[in-house]
Motif scaffolding. Sequence first.
Motif, PDB file in Angstrom:
ATOM      1  N   ILE A   1       0.849  -1.196   0.000  1.00  0.00           N
ATOM      2  CA  ILE A   1       0.000   0.000   0.000  1.00  0.00           C
ATOM      3  C   ILE A   1       0.882   1.243   0.000  1.00  0.00           C
ATOM      4  O   ILE A   1       1.633   1.477   0.949  1.00  0.00           O
ATOM      5  N   LEU A   2       0.784   2.027  -1.066  1.00  0.00           N
ATOM      6  CA  LEU A   2       1.518   3.292  -1.122  1.00  0.00           C
ATOM      7  C   LEU A   2       0.500   4.420  -1.113  1.00  0.00           C
ATOM      8  O   LEU A   2      -0.104   4.737  -2.143  1.00  0.00           O
ATOM      9  N   PRO A   3       0.280   5.023   0.058  1.00  0.00           N
ATOM     10  CA  PRO A   3      -0.736   6.067   0.154  1.00  0.00           C
ATOM     11  C   PRO A   3      -0.459   7.205  -0.834  1.00  0.00           C
ATOM     12  O   PRO A   3       0.699   7.550  -1.081  1.00  0.00           O
ATOM     13  N   GLY A   4      -1.535   7.748  -1.389  1.00  0.00           N
ATOM     14  CA  GLY A   4      -1.396   8.809  -2.367  1.00  0.00           C
ATOM     15  C   GLY A   4      -0.887  10.093  -1.741  1.00  0.00           C
ATOM     16  O   GLY A   4      -0.992  10.293  -0.536  1.00  0.00           O
ATOM     17  N   GLY A   5      -0.311  10.970  -2.557  1.00  0.00           N
ATOM     18  CA  GLY A   5       0.185  12.238  -2.050  1.00  0.00           C
ATOM     19  C   GLY A   5       1.421  12.651  -2.803  1.00  0.00           C
ATOM     20  O   GLY A   5       1.718  12.137  -3.873  1.00  0.00           O
TER      21      GLY A   5
END
Lengths: 412, 412
Positions: free
Chosen positions: A392-396
């Motif tokens: 999981i690579l959180p957006g931003g």
Amino acid sequence: MLTVRKVIEVDKALNKVLEHTKLGDVEYVSIEESDGRYLAIPLQADHDVPPFDRSPVDGFAIHTADTRDVSPDNPVELEVIEEIGAGIVATREIKAGQAIRIMTGAKTPKGADAVVMLELTKEISRDNKRYVVINQPSKSGDNITFKGDDTQRGTLLIEKGRRVDPGVKALLATFGYAKVPVIKKPVVGIYATGTELLEVHEQLQPGKIRNSNSHMLISQIKKVGAEPKNFGNLEDDFERCFEAVSKALEIVDVLITTGGVSVGDYDFLPEIYEKLGANVLFNKISMRPGSVTTVAEFNGKLLFGLSGNPSACFVGFELFVRPWLKTYFGSANPHLQKIKAILDSDFLVPNSFTRFVRGRVSFENGRLLVSSSGVDKSSNVTVLANSDVLIILPGGEGAYKKGTIIEILLLD
Amino acid sequence: MLTVRKVIEVDKALNKVLEHTKLGDVEYVSIEESDGRYLAIPLQADHDVPPFDRSPVDGFAIHTADTRDVSPDNPVELEVIEEIGAGIVATREIKAGQAIRIMTGAKTPKGADAVVMLELTKEISRDNKRYVVINQPSKSGDNITFKGDDTQRGTLLIEKGRRVDPGVKALLATFGYAKVPVIKKPVVGIYATGTELLEVHEQLQPGKIRNSNSHMLISQIKKVGAEPKNFGNLEDDFERCFEAVSKALEIVDVLITTGGVSVGDYDFLPEIYEKLGANVLFNKISMRPGSVTTVAEFNGKLLFGLSGNPSACFVGFELFVRPWLKTYFGSANPHLQKIKAILDSDFLVPNSFTRFVRGRVSFENGRLLVSSSGVDKSSNVTVLANSDVLIILPGGEGAYKKGTIIEILLLD
């Protein structure tokens, strides 16, 4: 026609899906057929395990009082009055000066308060009687596994919703479940849409590819423990698609379609939901791959509109369909297990949406490392065969560097 | 009769088992039935993926030369000469000033070197002709997924001996394996010995317990992907046991017995091996539980004599039977995955034999912790339902304290 869709977060989308959950009905299957099924009841011990005091060794059941003062110089001879194997109950009670030859697993006889291991004894016979010679003292309780030592009656052994595996099976057998109450398998229909799709047995043709999504989904559905029903491929033709989806909904518990959920002129699923009068829960999620994943509800049944891109289709199933199915099965924890791991490769290009990257874990001295399985594109199919987690690579704005602790979802 | 047995190390015992390995025959199953089967061949890409240049977006296929100097103030209008959905091949070639409306997944038309996303265009019509208005330049290759971008023809995708799972299935479908060559399932016979054993449906009786081992083994065998054949329970009667084992050997590929391998008077397996003329590979291993685990070979078939204690039986299967089966399936790595983890509980009592403790892993910030699942006794059955690893505690003088890095075997 281009319409603007409202983007929602992954967690919110999942919550919406789970608002439409239900618990499946119960059915009974034979213990032989129960592998991989979900228990419809919690499993409680209805008797002590073991159900009686028993000997964990081969030897002689004795009265410890008889061995109180013995030593190699001062052995005691006890008369062997009976011999019992496992499953045989002694007919006689041990009195002072007596012993019973006992095998592993046999119930300790009345009057015995210990068992002496065979290896520490010598047997002799005299006047047509058997005697055992013992030359060291025993303590009361030595070599006896007492009733309930393993499990006491009334203990909750297995939660409702647990999946039957070898360990669970051993308990089902121990407690006499010749028939096992399990949750019925929901039927999950699959339609792949797209004029470009060939069946697996067909030769490649210009502009066409074989349908891999349906077969991948069949495997994913079976892996969770549900019943796949493959309806095959549908060409991009609104009326035929509408007809097919309507009919399929009558015979399945859940319907998955792949493709046709995007914004193109030939993406008919949005129109199909509309003509059905289905309630669209969401049609845009802030995630990659699979941002156009759409879920609608019609007459209490869910329609999962997954992307036609293999990786996006795979992720859409794992993130949304799987938890719905697990909830149907009464699983206490329907979500993919989320744990923290150490990133073993760089992800430097920021993405405004949260990314779910197909990855692999490795272990190094008690540390859990994770890296990408290969090219991270939603259309990529080969990468799926080598993935055991979703990173999981959180957006931003940020990049993710090697060494960062990030969250991953375990696929197995 | 007490005989002294020669103790061997676990690794040596396993090597002896694997000296008698063989690779199973090949059979073809439909792709639908291939889940959980082992591939008999490596899987190589026999075509590029994608097999043609295609558009990953909805939009317009163009000549980038036509957009070289465009800007919002200076847009270009290209004539839309055709419209193609996925699976449809354009009949015309794009020439200067022309475009083709293209959907996601469609083959890019001849003459086109980029695709402009639908969202960045405007369509107009004039004189019964369609035009697309474009106001920013494209680079050659924009929005084209080139032939072979995912996988190039000839790439080795999956090793021989890999088990079919959703990702592998997607590849099988992509490359047209309507029939999949897999290794035939070996038939693994199971006999549980012991007069104390009841069938699952029977009521408890004094001194007796239900046979849980056979059902647990059925699950373990299925989980590895082989075919269990449950022959039921055998009372401790030499002639009947000998007869049963002899007959079973004729119809199975491997035979597992539980119980009867210890040193007791009613432990008939050693005598059965002798009367058969079987070659006993070992009958004592320096491990707990299951030190009496015995393996014999007869006419090229292996007889696994596992302990009758549930935990010992479970461990014996995982350590010895499973690797044999995985080798039969052609698995490149037949052993349970061995990794290092951090001990989260104390094991202070030393043991001269190597212990395989049923345990559970947990994850904490990228660290892998492991602790015991419960009471560590070979007779314990409840602990098995909550174990996902075997903790290896090498034999010797030492105690193992919380925080120590130790090796574990993953069961899943």
